[in-house]
Design a protein around this motif. Sequence first.
Motif, PDB file in Angstrom:
ATOM      1  N   VAL A 111      34.424  88.099  81.175  1.00  0.00           N
ATOM      2  CA  VAL A 111      35.603  87.309  81.490  1.00  0.00           C
ATOM      3  C   VAL A 111      35.548  86.018  80.676  1.00  0.00           C
ATOM      4  N   SER A 112      36.329  85.967  79.623  1.00  0.00           N
ATOM      5  CA  SER A 112      36.426  84.784  78.765  1.00  0.00           C
ATOM      6  C   SER A 112      37.884  84.632  78.362  1.00  0.00           C
ATOM      7  N   PRO A 113      38.505  83.505  78.664  1.00  0.00           N
ATOM      8  CA  PRO A 113      39.918  83.327  78.311  1.00  0.00           C
ATOM      9  C   PRO A 113      40.131  83.361  76.802  1.00  0.00           C
ATOM     10  N   LEU A 114      41.298  83.831  76.399  1.00  0.00           N
ATOM     11  CA  LEU A 114      41.659  83.858  74.984  1.00  0.00           C
ATOM     12  C   LEU A 114      43.110  83.467  74.823  1.00  0.00           C
ATOM     13  N   THR A 115      43.469  83.052  73.624  1.00  0.00           N
ATOM     14  CA  THR A 115      44.857  82.778  73.270  1.00  0.00           C
ATOM     15  C   THR A 115      45.333  83.900  72.358  1.00  0.00           C
ATOM     16  N   ALA A 116      46.448  84.529  72.713  1.00  0.00           N
ATOM     17  CA  ALA A 116      46.968  85.651  71.922  1.00  0.00           C
ATOM     18  C   ALA A 116      48.493  85.551  71.867  1.00  0.00           C
ATOM     19  N   ASP A 117      48.986  84.650  71.028  1.00  0.00           N
ATOM     20  CA  ASP A 117      50.427  84.393  70.933  1.00  0.00           C
ATOM     21  C   ASP A 117      50.998  84.907  69.616  1.00  0.00           C
ATOM     22  N   ASP A 118      52.275  85.245  69.635  1.00  0.00           N
ATOM     23  CA  ASP A 118      53.038  85.581  68.435  1.00  0.00           C
ATOM     24  C   ASP A 118      52.388  86.711  67.641  1.00  0.00           C
ATOM     25  N   ASN A 119      52.066  87.794  68.335  1.00  0.00           N
ATOM     26  CA  ASN A 119      51.550  88.987  67.678  1.00  0.00           C
ATOM     27  C   ASN A 119      52.596  90.095  67.748  1.00  0.00           C
ATOM     28  N   TYR A 120      52.693  90.864  66.673  1.00  0.00           N
ATOM     29  CA  TYR A 120      53.697  91.929  66.590  1.00  0.00           C
ATOM     30  C   TYR A 120      53.007  93.289  66.537  1.00  0.00           C
ATOM     31  N   VAL A 121      53.533  94.229  67.298  1.00  0.00           N
ATOM     32  CA  VAL A 121      53.049  95.601  67.298  1.00  0.00           C
ATOM     33  C   VAL A 121      54.174  96.504  66.835  1.00  0.00           C
ATOM     34  N   ASN A 122      53.954  97.173  65.727  1.00  0.00           N
ATOM     35  CA  ASN A 122      54.984  98.042  65.120  1.00  0.00           C
ATOM     36  C   ASN A 122      56.322  97.311  64.994  1.00  0.00           C
ATOM     37  N   GLY A 123      56.224  96.040  64.569  1.00  0.00           N
ATOM     38  CA  GLY A 123      57.420  95.250  64.299  1.00  0.00           C
ATOM     39  C   GLY A 123      58.045  94.574  65.494  1.00  0.00           C
ATOM     40  N   THR A 124      57.436  94.716  66.683  1.00  0.00           N
ATOM     41  CA  THR A 124      58.008  94.141  67.905  1.00  0.00           C
ATOM     42  C   THR A 124      57.075  93.076  68.472  1.00  0.00           C
ATOM     43  N   LEU A 125      57.612  91.903  68.768  1.00  0.00           N
ATOM     44  CA  LEU A 125      56.831  90.838  69.388  1.00  0.00           C
ATOM     45  C   LEU A 125      56.255  91.339  70.707  1.00  0.00           C
ATOM     46  N   THR A 126      54.931  91.210  70.873  1.00  0.00           N
ATOM     47  CA  THR A 126      54.254  91.808  72.027  1.00  0.00           C
ATOM     48  C   THR A 126      53.244  90.829  72.609  1.00  0.00           C
ATOM     49  N   ASP A 127      53.297  90.653  73.916  1.00  0.00           N
ATOM     50  CA  ASP A 127      52.300  89.852  74.626  1.00  0.00           C
ATOM     51  C   ASP A 127      51.100  90.750  74.881  1.00  0.00           C
ATOM     52  N   LEU A 128      50.086  90.643  74.042  1.00  0.00           N
ATOM     53  CA  LEU A 128      48.953  91.557  74.110  1.00  0.00           C
ATOM     54  C   LEU A 128      48.203  91.450  75.431  1.00  0.00           C
ATOM     55  N   ILE A 129      48.071  90.236  75.941  1.00  0.00           N
ATOM     56  CA  ILE A 129      47.346  90.053  77.207  1.00  0.00           C
ATOM     57  C   ILE A 129      48.126  90.673  78.358  1.00  0.00           C
ATOM     58  N   ALA A 130      49.429  90.453  78.394  1.00  0.00           N
ATOM     59  CA  ALA A 130      50.242  91.006  79.473  1.00  0.00           C
ATOM     60  C   ALA A 130      50.232  92.531  79.461  1.00  0.00           C
ATOM     61  N   VAL A 131      50.346  93.113  78.284  1.00  0.00           N
ATOM     62  CA  VAL A 131      50.330  94.575  78.190  1.00  0.00           C
ATOM     63  C   VAL A 131      48.977  95.124  78.624  1.00  0.00           C
ATOM     64  N   HIS A 132      47.917  94.477  78.166  1.00  0.00           N
ATOM     65  CA  HIS A 132      46.574  94.903  78.549  1.00  0.00           C
ATOM     66  C   HIS A 132      46.394  94.839  80.056  1.00  0.00           C
ATOM     67  N   ASN A 133      46.773  93.725  80.665  1.00  0.00           N
ATOM     68  CA  ASN A 133      46.557  93.553  82.101  1.00  0.00           C
ATOM     69  C   ASN A 133      47.411  94.516  82.920  1.00  0.00           C
ATOM     70  N   ALA A 134      48.599  94.843  82.428  1.00  0.00           N
ATOM     71  CA  ALA A 134      49.464  95.787  83.150  1.00  0.00           C
ATOM     72  C   ALA A 134      48.884  97.190  83.138  1.00  0.00           C
ATOM     73  N   GLU A 135      48.273  97.578  82.027  1.00  0.00           N
ATOM     74  CA  GLU A 135      47.777  98.944  81.900  1.00  0.00           C
ATOM     75  C   GLU A 135      46.308  99.102  82.288  1.00  0.00           C
ATOM     76  N   ILE A 136      45.547  97.999  82.197  1.00  0.00           N
ATOM     77  CA  ILE A 136      44.116  98.061  82.526  1.00  0.00           C
ATOM     78  C   ILE A 136      43.794  96.916  83.492  1.00  0.00           C
ATOM     79  N   PRO A 137      44.375  96.928  84.683  1.00  0.00           N
ATOM     80  CA  PRO A 137      44.210  95.790  85.608  1.00  0.00           C
ATOM     81  C   PRO A 137      42.767  95.558  86.044  1.00  0.00           C
ATOM     82  N   ALA A 138      41.942  96.580  86.011  1.00  0.00           N
ATOM     83  CA  ALA A 138      40.551  96.405  86.413  1.00  0.00           C
ATOM     84  C   ALA A 138      39.764  95.553  85.434  1.00  0.00           C
ATOM     85  N   GLU A 139      40.303  95.388  84.225  1.00  0.00           N
ATOM     86  CA  GLU A 139      39.641  94.556  83.213  1.00  0.00           C
ATOM     87  C   GLU A 139      40.590  93.447  82.760  1.00  0.00           C
ATOM     88  N   ALA A 140      41.210  92.783  83.732  1.00  0.00           N
ATOM     89  CA  ALA A 140      42.229  91.775  83.424  1.00  0.00           C
ATOM     90  C   ALA A 140      41.652  90.629  82.597  1.00  0.00           C
TER      91      ALA A 140
END
Length: 439
Positions: free
Chosen positions: A375-404
């Motif tokens: 558990v170590s905080p990170l900054t992950a802003d303004d990243n694009y996935v396949n051309g779409t702006l994506t909140d990597l932390i939010a997507v990760h936490n939604a799909e893998i909540p046990a490793e938020a």
Amino acid sequence: MKAQKWHGHATVRAAALIGCTALVLSMTGTTAQAHTRDVTRQTLGADDGWGSYGTGTTGGAAADAAHVYTVTTWTQFKAALADGGTAPKIIKVKGTIDAVSEGCDAFAAPGYDFDAYLAKYSPQAWGLDTDLSAEPDDSPEGLRRASAANQDTAIKANIPANTTVIGVGKNAGFKGASLQIKAVDNVIVRNLAFESPLDCFPQWDPTDGTNGNWNSEYDTAVVYGSTHVWLDHNTFTDGSHPDGAAPTYFGMLYQQHDGELDIVRGADYVTASWNVFTEHDKTILIGNSDSESTAVGDRGHLKVTFHHNLFSGLVERAPRVRFGQVDSYNNHFVADEGYSYSFGIGKESQLVAEHNAFTLPDGISAAKTLKRWNVSPLTADDNYVNGTLTDLIAVHNAEIPAEALESGAGWTPTLRTKVDPAKAVPGIVDCGAGAGRLH
């Protein structure tokens, strides 16, 4: 992982390469190109990542004529490294230098026999409860150790302080070599194609995991306790020995590769720019242990910047981070079906990952770009996935909540030159990164 996997992205890559020549010529604010037209004496520009901090990184730019070398063989390269101590030096590498040109058999200790090794230490004969550390010198494991020691001496090259190692001409680079940037200051490595060293004598560890495992040595480049290092416009690859072509013994992959780049043991002030890291498994490790004895030397250090690098066809560690303040921006990550993750969030890491682009194939979620080890905080802003702006932390936490994951690395990078729009990164990086593209 087979080298041809990159071909699955041929359409994406072809589109990105349109207009490459014009784009490369127009790029500014990315290296120290304006300082001198002699690329062998270029220094890292002001504010260009952590490598520019404090005294900056000049390598061998101040070398006199007596300490400028052109080498075409491994013997010449090692001799140039040893000549002149820490006086500034420039070593120009011409052509591909093979550190293992005589083959693995040249390192084998008298009496070493791989078939005998397999016969003695198979799970059926040896079991999985006892490691091989106590095996005597005349045993198959002892002879393997002696053979490995011979290779270790032969393929490692210690880079002294105040040195620039740079490829000149076409196809400059190393095959099977391990560059050791260890306990020195002020080193530049540029414009070189590296084929990862192949461990000729991996060790079988019956106690590693449930089924045992093969473990290998030799990173392509190691920054160990060193400061002010600039790695620029290099290509790192497994080349003619991809893991996908390796055999299995005892039901496990006969792993002959370690990392492409390790930055460990209190190393500091490193900039890695415009490199290609491709076709590899465990790619970049920053901080090599969670142990408290190691942590004492790593806390407050391991400050590294990655920008405008292409990470393609990798499995993991791009990079995996412990402790360090790592700034990763304007990089392009291209995954294939063997992909595990890009950023590994390790103990007390302080990763800032911004303005990056990810190209992921169908079936691989953006949630996999991040992996939490601690558990170590990170900054992950303004990243694009396949051309779409994506909140990597939010997507990760939604799909893998046990490793938020938690947002907010706690620091803001200031040592950056021109930051390109994240949506433009694939075209810019794919056009400009790697060996042979230094202008």
